[in-house]
Scaffold this active site. Structure first.
Site, PDB file in Angstrom:
ATOM      1  N   THR A   1      24.270 -98.569   4.524  1.00  9.23           N
ATOM      2  CA  THR A   1      23.127 -97.728   4.172  1.00  9.23           C
ATOM      3  C   THR A   1      22.441 -98.289   2.929  1.00  9.23           C
ATOM      4  O   THR A   1      23.095 -98.745   2.005  1.00  9.23           O
ATOM      5  CB  THR A   1      23.598 -96.289   3.887  1.00  9.23           C
ATOM      6  OG1 THR A   1      24.062 -95.702   5.109  1.00  9.23           O
ATOM      7  CG2 THR A   1      22.469 -95.435   3.325  1.00  9.23           C
TER       8      THR A   1
ATOM      9  N   ARG B   1      24.616 -87.111  16.359  1.00 14.79           N
ATOM     10  CA  ARG B   1      25.080 -86.869  14.998  1.00 14.79           C
ATOM     11  C   ARG B   1      24.029 -87.279  13.979  1.00 14.79           C
ATOM     12  O   ARG B   1      23.386 -88.309  14.093  1.00 14.79           O
ATOM     13  CB  ARG B   1      26.377 -87.640  14.765  1.00 14.79           C
ATOM     14  CG  ARG B   1      26.956 -87.540  13.342  1.00 14.79           C
ATOM     15  CD  ARG B   1      26.609 -88.721  12.490  1.00 14.79           C
ATOM     16  NE  ARG B   1      27.288 -88.675  11.175  1.00 14.79           N
ATOM     17  CZ  ARG B   1      27.023 -89.518  10.180  1.00 14.79           C
ATOM     18  NH1 ARG B   1      26.112 -90.468  10.338  1.00 14.79           N
ATOM     19  NH2 ARG B   1      27.659 -89.415   9.023  1.00 14.79           N
TER      20      ARG B   1
ATOM     21  N   GLY C   1      23.524 -87.764   9.729  1.00 13.62           N
ATOM     22  CA  GLY C   1      24.266 -87.900   8.488  1.00 13.62           C
ATOM     23  C   GLY C   1      23.548 -87.317   7.292  1.00 13.62           C
ATOM     24  O   GLY C   1      22.619 -86.523   7.412  1.00 13.62           O
ATOM     25  N   ASP C   2      23.975 -87.759   6.118  1.00  9.25           N
ATOM     26  CA  ASP C   2      23.467 -87.176   4.876  1.00  9.25           C
ATOM     27  C   ASP C   2      22.119 -87.716   4.448  1.00  9.25           C
ATOM     28  O   ASP C   2      21.375 -87.053   3.722  1.00  9.25           O
ATOM     29  CB  ASP C   2      24.470 -87.448   3.748  1.00  9.25           C
ATOM     30  CG  ASP C   2      24.610 -88.941   3.468  1.00  9.25           C
ATOM     31  OD1 ASP C   2      24.129 -89.393   2.412  1.00  9.25           O
ATOM     32  OD2 ASP C   2      25.182 -89.669   4.297  1.00  9.25           O
TER      33      ASP C   2
ATOM     34  N   THR D   1      25.452 -93.180  -0.582  1.00 13.28           N
ATOM     35  CA  THR D   1      25.926 -93.956   0.555  1.00 13.28           C
ATOM     36  C   THR D   1      27.408 -93.680   0.742  1.00 13.28           C
ATOM     37  O   THR D   1      28.099 -93.316  -0.205  1.00 13.28           O
ATOM     38  CB  THR D   1      25.696 -95.467   0.333  1.00 13.28           C
ATOM     39  OG1 THR D   1      26.262 -96.195   1.435  1.00 13.28           O
ATOM     40  CG2 THR D   1      26.339 -95.950  -0.955  1.00 13.28           C
ATOM     41  N   GLY D   2      27.884 -93.837   1.979  1.00 13.13           N
ATOM     42  CA  GLY D   2      29.291 -93.595   2.236  1.00 13.13           C
ATOM     43  C   GLY D   2      29.503 -92.720   3.447  1.00 13.13           C
ATOM     44  O   GLY D   2      28.694 -92.713   4.379  1.00 13.13           O
TER      45      GLY D   2
ATOM     46  N   GLY E   1      29.046 -89.748   5.310  1.00 12.64           N
ATOM     47  CA  GLY E   1      28.034 -88.708   5.208  1.00 12.64           C
ATOM     48  C   GLY E   1      28.542 -87.292   5.344  1.00 12.64           C
ATOM     49  O   GLY E   1      27.987 -86.368   4.733  1.00 12.64           O
TER      50      GLY E   1
END
Length: 349
Positions: free
Chosen positions: A213, A241, A243-244, A264-265, A267
């Protein structure tokens, strides 16, 4: 010499514009040349093994981060807007196949590309976000159009694609975004999931999920901050799905009162913790510095929850921090003096 000539041209153009504005009686307040500027970028946090990366690969990542920093900082150094700087930096990273955003995005379980992005203006706290686009070449451009032109904040799927096409944004066939190393990563993830079941998806150190990301945060000479983030999501993700990244306050957030932030990571954890708004709140209500607030959320709260994550942040004074709780994060920054720094592994600093 070219840099000097360019600088002279910028000064002359600014002086001419000021004179014309003064003659017309519509002079606008100029940017304060003494105010700090700054820019930080990331290319994803996760499990990284120095021994598994060749010197040539490492050099490619450093070069890509430096190119993104140069694109954004040139705008800031010439008195430009933080939003433009963030957008320019992220476009460079989206166009690089090294990162999980734009070209180089990961593949879903049904071997599709689905990209998310968001951008936020710290001055107005206006934002634009999108999820699930497949053909927009630079999703961060669409996020900016949504923020600037739409009364809405968040678009998805076909609606987001249609909106971008109405504004003439560049598109590519879905195949253009695919890379061989992302397809190989999908196959590895599917093989491991077949062996381990759902437990595989919950592993904190799952190298297949948490890399790539991209994001940027900036402070301009007008004192305005901005943040943007772009991603292809999670390798082997299913069932639409999200994510964040496109969720304001989780993966992307900016507020002139505190700062600008991009995450990042993993989510799922970043969303549950409302990570970036939490950092901003600690600064606003607990009088924490950007370093203290970001470190506490990333290295205490998220670790306790079991979440992999990294954050880049810049406050209203130009202080930059980039904490992460993994073995590495592709990251870089350039400060008010033009000093550039890029790093990958935890011990690079």
């Amino acid at each position: 010499m070219r840099k000097l000539i360019a600088s002279i041209a910028v000064v002359l153009a600014a002086g001419l514009a000021a004179c014309e504005a003064e003659e017309s009686g519509n002079a606008a307040p100029a940017a304060d040349a003494e105010r700090p500027i700054g820019l930080a970028v990331h290319g994803g946090a996760g499990t990284m093994d120095r021994d598994a990366m060749s010197e040539e690969q490492e050099a490619e990542y450093h070069a890509a981060l430096e190119a993104a920093l140069e694109a954004g900082y040139t705008i800031l150094d010439n008195g430009g807007d933080s939003l433009d700087a963030v957008q320019a930096a992220i476009r460079v990273l989206e166009d690089s196949p090294l990162f999980n955003a734009g070209r180089g995005s990961v593949l879903t379980s049904d071997e599709r590309i689905e990209m998310d992005a968001a951008i936020m203006d710290g001055r107005t706290r206006n934002a634009g976000a999108l999820t699930g686009v497949r053909t927009i070449r630079n999703p961060i451009d669409l996020a900016r159009v949504i923020m600037d032109e739409s009364p809405h904040v968040f678009f998805s799927g076909e609606g987001a694609e249609t909106y971008g096409q109405e504004f003439g944004l560049a598109t590519e066939d879905p195949e253009w975004f695919e890379t061989e190393h992302r397809r190989e990563a999908l196959h590895r993830a599917q093989e491991r999931e077949a062996e381990q079941g759902e437990e595989f998806r919950s592993q904190r150190e799952n190298v297949e999920f948490n890399l790539g990301t991209v994001g940027a945060v900036a402070l301009d000479r007008q004192g305005n901050v901005a943040a943007g983030t772009s991603t292809g999501g999670m390798t082997n993700k299913r069932f639409g799905r999200i994510g964040d990244v496109p969720i304001i306050g989780s993966g992307t957030y900016a507020n002139n009162e505190t700062g600008a932030f991009s995450a990042t990571g993993h989510g799922e954890y970043i969303m549950r913790a409302v990570t970036l708004h939490d950092i901003s709140s600690l600064m606003a209500y607990r009088d924490k510095s950007v370093e203290e607030a970001a470190d506490h959320v990333v290295n205490s709260k998220l670790v306790e929850m079991g979440g992999n994550a990294g954050v880049i942040a810049i406050d209203a004074k130009g202080n930059i921090t980039m904490p992460f709780n993994t073995s590495g994060m592709y990251r870089g920054s350039v400060d008010n003096e033009g000093r550039v720094h890029t790093a990958i592994f935890a011990d690079d600093d």
